[in-house]
Design a protein around this motif. Structure first.
Motif: not given
Length: 568
Positions: A169-181
């Motif tokens: 994915s070309m989106e940076y998502d730094p949130r600490s969450l399960p990968v499905e989310q």
């Protein structure tokens, strides 16, 4: 008549005026300022992305982007082991500048673009990475591991099906969450332990298989072999990553495992971050020590084949070590040359002083040769289906990681000396660059490990010599300046690598000679004569030496420096 003194224009108590200083190098285009990079992208097959690279070069050279790099290192990450209620969380907190840099890297595909296809994708991605290396190096670490994880994960189809869409994915998502989310995922790695270091076969971390019925009851039918892991890692890179690839001992030997940060049931995996490393450089990036207290891991590849499996990742991380060092060296050169053009001493600019010209031109040759080599190596990865290119990469990757990364610290020190005392303080970027440069020699296999790997390549694959010979012969039939020395040098090199008994004692010198020969061949074929002839005269006709500023008489330093940094 008003005779009052203007305190801002003519204060008799001022001790001095600020003059003969140089403004920071900023708001310039990292791509168009570097003719050697522009030419290498075109000839190695990445020309279709030249306009995108030009736009990225402009963005990376902006004052605001360079300020992000300063802030990310001024305010390094901090570890929070527990939340306010006492729950174990092992979260790493970063300055917002870090997240801005990561977003910039991910949105430009520095972690994934070659795996999405397209002509010259590895070369274009290498050019991006080399330019990012001129800005901030800590954020490159998790990006490299994410990029390099893809070939390894493709050996585990069930994991790949679930994770690759988010890794690519070309989106940076730094949130600490399960990968499905999450909208995007970052991958780290952990191989070395206290007692072994580079000798990963000495690892003591152990993995025990979880009975299939128990694994299904806990996690559902994931289609993977689940293991319970107990042990530690002395270096565990980017603990904030969504998953890590590690090595652990099984009954079959050393095996490769995929450890998600969150388990499929939403709970945290039992990965305990003990502390973050207090490193010499690369301070914006979080490196850690961890313990696995019964963590769950998914087998990648075959049990007992962990080293070959992880090497699918290692060859790509080593490519990035070469690119990262070439980028940092380029940055050190541009800052030093910019300073020398604007600073005067003894009646004229530093850049016009003969001895300073020798130093700067020598640095410029080293930087251009590193760029040419790294982009040629990237083309080997683009053409991995060609056996000859695959063999050439097998040689040039360890040799280049040894020599180019080894040249980096001395290069950074010399650039710092050009600037003088102002370069030695933390106000400018050279001190940070100098601290960054040693890491690429150490990470992903030290210099000795790389040189021994080169010996294995020649020893186990005799055709590797022919692949090297074919590359070197492309520049060997000319008659211009430097060709005679080049032919003599390469003939001696090829004679030595044809010997059946590997000389471990001289492996470092062999790696150096391989890289210098390939660099000289590329410059003879593609660079202006004033560049190639000076490189051959100073690196092949005699030993390159341990200091810069040793170019022989007759080198056209002015032309070399004019090419080295082209500003509007």
């Amino acid at each position: 008549m008003n005779t009052a003194i203007d305190p801002f224009l003519d204060n008799p108590f001022d001790t001095h005026q600020v003059r003969n200083t140089v403004a920071p190098l900023e708001n310039f285009n990292l791509f168009t300022a570097d003719p050697a990079l522009v030419e290498a992208v075109r000839r190695e097959g990445g020309g279709a992305q030249a306009e995108a690279l030009r736009a990225l070069g402009e963005q990376l050279g902006r004052a605001g982007t360079l300020e992000l790099a300063r802030l990310a290192n001024q305010y390094p990450p901090t570890l929070h082991n527990f939340d306010r209620a006492g729950n174990r969380i092992d979260e790493v907190e970063f300055h917002p500048a870090w997240h801005s840099l990561m977003k910039l890297l991910i949105e430009n595909g520095a972690h994934a673009s070659p795996w999405l296809g397209g002509e010259g994708a590895q070369v274009a991605r290498a050019a991006k990475y080399l330019m990012f290396g001129q800005v901030e190096n800590g954020s490159q670490c998790p990006v490299t591991m994410t990029y390099a994880s893809v070939p390894a994960l493709r050996q585990a189809p069930a994991i790949a099906a679930k994770w690759l869409p988010r890794i690519l994915s070309m989106e940076y998502d730094p949130r600490s969450l399960p990968v499905e989310q999450k909208r995007g995922a970052i991958i780290g790695m952990g191989m070395t332990e206290k007692q072994g270091g580079s000798d990963v076969r000495a690892n003591t971390t152990r993995a025990e298989p979880v009975p299939p019925e128990q694994a299904r009851a806990m996690f559902g039918d994931e289609g993977v072999d689940v293991y319970r892991i107990v042990g530690h890692k002395w270096f565990f890179s980017a603990p904030q990553s969504d998953a890590h690839l590690i090595l652990a001992q099984t009954g079959d030997g050393l095996s490769c495992f995929f450890l998600p940060r969150y388990l499929p049931d939403g709970g945290r995996n039992r990965i305990r971050v003990q502390r973050l490393k207090d490193k010499v450089g690369n301070r914006s990036n979080a490196s850690s020590e961890v313990e696995f207290t019964g963590a769950y891991g998914w087998l990648v590849g075959k049990a007992g084949r962990g080293i070959p499996t992880i090497l699918e990742m290692g060859s790509h991380t080593r490519l990035d070590c070469v690119l990262g060092s070439a980028g940092a060296m380029r940055a050190a050169l541009t800052h030093a040359l910019h300073h020398a053009r604007g600073r005067s001493a003894f009646g004229k600019p530093l850049s016009e002083q003969p001895l300073m010209q020798n130093v700067l031109a020598d640095l410029a040759l080293e930087s251009e040769a590193a760029t040419a080599f790294s982009m040629r190596l990237a083309r080997c990865f683009d053409q991995g289906g060609d056996p000859a290119q695959q063999l050439l990469a097998r040689i040039l990757t360890p040799a280049g990681k040894y020599w180019i990364c080894k040249r980096g610290p001395a290069f950074g020190a010399e650039a710092m000396e050009v600037v003088g005392g102002s370069g030695y303080v933390e106000d400018g970027p050279l001190a940070r660059l100098y601290r960054e440069l040693p890491v690429n020699s150490i990470w992903e296999g030290s210099g000795n490990v790389m040189c021994l790997d080169l010996l294995r390549a020649f020893g186990k694959t005799p055709a590797a010599r022919e692949a090297l010979a074919a590359e070197l012969e492309l520049a060997g039939d000319g008659e211009g300046a430097g060709h005679g020395d080049y032919v003599r040098y390469t003939q001696a090199l090829l004679a030595d690598v044809s010997q059946p008994v590997a000389d471990e004692f001289g492996a470092r010198l062999l790696a150096e000679r391989v890289v210098l020969a390939v660099q000289a061949g590329l410059l003879l074929r593609h660079a202006p004569l004033y560049v190639s002839s000076a490189f051959v005269a100073s690196r092949l006709a005699r030993e390159p030496g341990g200091a810069f500023g040793r170019l022989p008489a007759g080198v056209d330093c002015a032309a070399i420096l004019g090419r080295a940094l082209v500003l509007p």
